[in-house]
Design an enzyme around this catalytic site. Sequence first.
Site, PDB file in Angstrom:
ATOM      1  N   ALA A   1       0.846  -1.188   0.000  1.00 37.97           N
ATOM      2  CA  ALA A   1       0.000   0.000   0.000  1.00 37.97           C
ATOM      3  C   ALA A   1       0.883   1.240   0.000  1.00 37.97           C
ATOM      4  CB  ALA A   1      -0.918   0.017   1.221  1.00 37.97           C
ATOM      5  N   ASP A   2       0.300   2.329  -0.445  1.00 39.09           N
ATOM      6  CA  ASP A   2       0.967   3.613  -0.334  1.00 39.09           C
ATOM      7  C   ASP A   2      -0.101   4.677  -0.121  1.00 39.09           C
ATOM      8  OD1 ASP A   2       3.592   4.859  -0.282  1.00 39.09           O
ATOM      9  OD2 ASP A   2       2.880   6.021  -1.982  1.00 39.09           O
TER      10      ASP A   2
END
Length: 190
Positions: free
Chosen positions: A71-72
């Site tokens: 994820a970011d």
Amino acid sequence: MSKKDFILASGSAQRLSLLQNIGYEPKEVHAADIDETPFPQEKPLPYIRRIARAKAEAVSTISPNENILSADTVIVVGQKIIQKSHSDEEQTAVMRLLSGRTHRVITSVCLKTKDGHLSQRTITTKIMMKHLTEAEIQAYIASGEWHGVAGYKIEGMLSGFVKRIVGSYTSVIGLPLYEAKNMLDGAGVK
């Protein structure tokens, strides 16, 4: 808690803690070592999707044939991506920019399965911030909570400055749990 059959491609303590809170302890954690510099003229949505995918791909080269969750998260004002601040002065400028404005927090979560299938969900949450006094900004800077994150940590002192959230609170922390859980469940992660 028994570990689940996936690797978390993130060095974020917040992401790990969120997953643990819902009983999804990864069997391993590997921070992805990638260049997160935006391309010239790159818009926030394509940028965040590219980075989340790149993290999953980078860790899958180290650990092939594994389920990889990455994820970011970015903070966006207009089309401006807010990067991690490296000094008190940079963070002061960020807080002045956010003061009294509505901004977006975008998190993209990506799952690369053992068989190479890639799925991705991107969640946008709107945050309405109160007008901050100079004293509030300086107290927040002095707290040091903003170190190591892009913009701020909503689960700390800053939560007292947020007038309203429209969207996913866990996404603002760094991982939209509803989407991440459904992706893992859908891939048969046990």
